[in-house]
Design a protein around this motif. Structure first.
Motif, PDB file in Angstrom:
ATOM      1  N   SER A  80       0.683  -1.256  -0.022  1.00 29.65           N
ATOM      2  CA  SER A  80      -0.088   0.238   0.005  1.00 29.65           C
ATOM      3  C   SER A  80       0.859   1.277   0.044  1.00 29.65           C
ATOM      4  N   GLU A  81       2.134   1.238   0.671  1.00 31.23           N
ATOM      5  CA  GLU A  81       2.789   2.524   0.717  1.00 31.23           C
ATOM      6  C   GLU A  81       3.217   2.751  -0.786  1.00 31.23           C
ATOM      7  N   ARG A  82       3.411   1.977  -1.840  1.00 31.87           N
ATOM      8  CA  ARG A  82       3.759   2.164  -3.068  1.00 31.87           C
ATOM      9  C   ARG A  82       2.594   3.249  -3.881  1.00 31.87           C
ATOM     10  N   ARG A  83       1.457   3.026  -3.448  1.00 34.59           N
ATOM     11  CA  ARG A  83       0.355   3.666  -3.865  1.00 34.59           C
ATOM     12  C   ARG A  83       0.238   5.143  -4.041  1.00 34.59           C
ATOM     13  N   THR A  84       1.327   5.433  -2.840  1.00 38.37           N
ATOM     14  CA  THR A  84       1.528   7.033  -2.630  1.00 38.37           C
ATOM     15  C   THR A  84       2.477   7.707  -3.434  1.00 38.37           C
ATOM     16  N   LEU A  85       3.161   6.843  -4.304  1.00 40.96           N
ATOM     17  CA  LEU A  85       4.103   7.177  -5.326  1.00 40.96           C
ATOM     18  C   LEU A  85       3.671   7.065  -6.939  1.00 40.96           C
ATOM     19  N   LEU A  86       4.191   7.834  -7.520  1.00 42.68           N
ATOM     20  CA  LEU A  86       4.157   7.613  -9.006  1.00 42.68           C
ATOM     21  C   LEU A  86       5.231   7.566  -9.654  1.00 42.68           C
ATOM     22  N   ALA A  87       5.861   5.929 -10.224  1.00 42.46           N
ATOM     23  CA  ALA A  87       7.081   5.974 -10.829  1.00 42.46           C
ATOM     24  C   ALA A  87       7.027   6.684 -12.159  1.00 42.46           C
ATOM     25  N   PHE A  88       8.265   6.970 -12.531  1.00 40.63           N
ATOM     26  CA  PHE A  88       8.080   7.627 -13.820  1.00 40.63           C
ATOM     27  C   PHE A  88       9.542   7.378 -14.409  1.00 40.63           C
ATOM     28  N   GLY A  89      10.473   6.639 -13.881  1.00 38.96           N
ATOM     29  CA  GLY A  89      11.615   6.069 -14.740  1.00 38.96           C
ATOM     30  C   GLY A  89      12.423   5.399 -13.895  1.00 38.96           C
ATOM     31  N   ASP A  90      13.694   4.906 -13.940  1.00 44.54           N
ATOM     32  CA  ASP A  90      14.503   4.343 -13.411  1.00 44.54           C
ATOM     33  C   ASP A  90      15.992   4.521 -13.370  1.00 44.54           C
ATOM     34  N   ASP A  91      16.684   3.811 -12.374  1.00 45.23           N
ATOM     35  CA  ASP A  91      18.125   4.011 -12.362  1.00 45.23           C
ATOM     36  C   ASP A  91      18.865   3.225 -13.391  1.00 45.23           C
ATOM     37  N   GLY A  92      18.330   2.215 -14.125  1.00 44.59           N
ATOM     38  CA  GLY A  92      18.688   1.319 -14.931  1.00 44.59           C
ATOM     39  C   GLY A  92      19.164  -0.066 -14.298  1.00 44.59           C
ATOM     40  N   THR A  93      18.714  -0.315 -13.021  1.00 50.48           N
ATOM     41  CA  THR A  93      18.858  -1.306 -12.283  1.00 50.48           C
ATOM     42  C   THR A  93      17.659  -2.017 -12.025  1.00 50.48           C
ATOM     43  N   GLY A  94      16.436  -1.218 -12.152  1.00 44.85           N
ATOM     44  CA  GLY A  94      15.293  -1.660 -11.817  1.00 44.85           C
ATOM     45  C   GLY A  94      14.579  -0.818 -10.630  1.00 44.85           C
ATOM     46  N   ASP A  95      15.453   0.021 -10.025  1.00 35.88           N
ATOM     47  CA  ASP A  95      14.841   0.966  -9.024  1.00 35.88           C
ATOM     48  C   ASP A  95      14.102   2.099  -9.434  1.00 35.88           C
ATOM     49  N   PRO A  96      12.890   2.041  -9.549  1.00 32.98           N
ATOM     50  CA  PRO A  96      11.957   3.369 -10.001  1.00 32.98           C
ATOM     51  C   PRO A  96      12.439   4.628  -9.308  1.00 32.98           C
ATOM     52  N   PHE A  97      12.440   5.629  -9.940  1.00 34.79           N
ATOM     53  CA  PHE A  97      12.276   6.972  -9.600  1.00 34.79           C
ATOM     54  C   PHE A  97      10.625   7.497  -9.484  1.00 34.79           C
ATOM     55  N   CYS A  98      10.572   8.047  -8.378  1.00 34.72           N
ATOM     56  CA  CYS A  98       9.090   8.336  -8.204  1.00 34.72           C
ATOM     57  C   CYS A  98       8.823   9.709  -7.547  1.00 34.72           C
ATOM     58  N   ALA A  99       7.634  10.177  -7.943  1.00 34.91           N
ATOM     59  CA  ALA A  99       7.382  11.443  -7.559  1.00 34.91           C
ATOM     60  C   ALA A  99       6.108  11.296  -6.345  1.00 34.91           C
ATOM     61  N   SER A 100       5.805  11.998  -5.178  1.00 30.36           N
ATOM     62  CA  SER A 100       4.886  11.787  -4.597  1.00 30.36           C
ATOM     63  C   SER A 100       3.558  12.005  -4.958  1.00 30.36           C
ATOM     64  N   LEU A 101       2.371  11.382  -4.711  1.00 34.56           N
ATOM     65  CA  LEU A 101       1.115  11.901  -5.175  1.00 34.56           C
ATOM     66  C   LEU A 101       0.325  12.619  -4.174  1.00 34.56           C
ATOM     67  N   ASP A 102       1.019  13.043  -3.079  1.00 25.79           N
ATOM     68  CA  ASP A 102       0.519  13.781  -1.832  1.00 25.79           C
ATOM     69  C   ASP A 102       0.919  15.380  -1.793  1.00 25.79           C
ATOM     70  N   ARG A 103       1.361  15.971  -3.158  1.00 24.94           N
ATOM     71  CA  ARG A 103       1.928  17.295  -3.220  1.00 24.94           C
ATOM     72  C   ARG A 103       3.132  17.520  -2.759  1.00 24.94           C
ATOM     73  N   ASP A 104       3.765  16.418  -2.347  1.00 23.07           N
ATOM     74  CA  ASP A 104       5.336  16.632  -1.715  1.00 23.07           C
ATOM     75  C   ASP A 104       6.103  16.667  -3.088  1.00 23.07           C
ATOM     76  N   PRO A 105       6.716  17.649  -3.286  1.00 27.53           N
ATOM     77  CA  PRO A 105       7.745  17.906  -4.480  1.00 27.53           C
ATOM     78  C   PRO A 105       8.981  16.810  -4.581  1.00 27.53           C
ATOM     79  N   ALA A 106       9.398  16.243  -3.683  1.00 28.30           N
ATOM     80  CA  ALA A 106      10.435  15.554  -3.640  1.00 28.30           C
ATOM     81  C   ALA A 106      10.428  14.366  -4.639  1.00 28.30           C
ATOM     82  N   VAL A 107      11.610  14.033  -4.844  1.00 28.09           N
ATOM     83  CA  VAL A 107      12.084  12.585  -5.878  1.00 28.09           C
ATOM     84  C   VAL A 107      12.499  11.545  -4.951  1.00 28.09           C
TER      85      VAL A 107
END
Length: 138
Positions: A80-107
């Motif tokens: 369920s924690e994953r549902r608070t994040l929107l993945a938009f890319g990855d580091d080339g090893t399978g770990d996705p980069f994510c933006a928060s879906l709760d207005r937190d601008p952090a990556v």
């Protein structure tokens, strides 16, 4: 609003940018995901439909269709924690980069192994120069 051409221009020799997404395509993605893309990510997708890392030969920022399919699968199968994040890319090893879906601008980076998010940058505008210059890593 971030000036994406200016932010990404210093890395033009390292990346390939694809033509940006139209508003109707972004609206369709929003409907399918039942989520609104964070404002800066929306703006970045207006500028480019993916950032291809030339030396690594992968999309460090996924095409919009890949963002939609990856997140739908991840939200359905992940914790369920994953549902608070929107993945938009990855580091080339399978770990996705994510933006928060709760207005937190952090990556963040999401670890599929530990099922935890790690803060990478305060926002997308700081993330891309940091990632592309090697100052930010996972």
């Amino acid at each position: 609003m971030t000036n994406w051409p200016e932010v990404l221009a210093p890395y033009a020799h390292e990346i390939t940018l694809h033509p940006g997404c139209s508003e109707p395509r972004l609206a369709a993605a929003k409907r399918i995901l039942d989520r609104t893309l964070p404002q800066d990510l929306h703006g970045l997708y207006r500028h480019t439909d993916g950032i291809y890392d030339i030396s690594g030969q992968w999309f460090s920022m996924w095409r919009l269709t890949d963002l939609v399919s990856w997140n739908l699968t991840s939200w359905r199968e992940g914790p369920s924690e994953r549902r608070t994040l929107l993945a938009f890319g990855d580091d080339g090893t399978g770990d996705p980069f994510c933006a928060s879906l709760d207005r937190d601008p952090a990556v963040y980076s999401w670890s599929p192994v530990s099922q935890e998010a790690t803060h990478l940058a305060d926002n997308l505008e700081a993330f891309w120069p940091g990632w592309l210059s090697g100052q930010i890593g996972t």
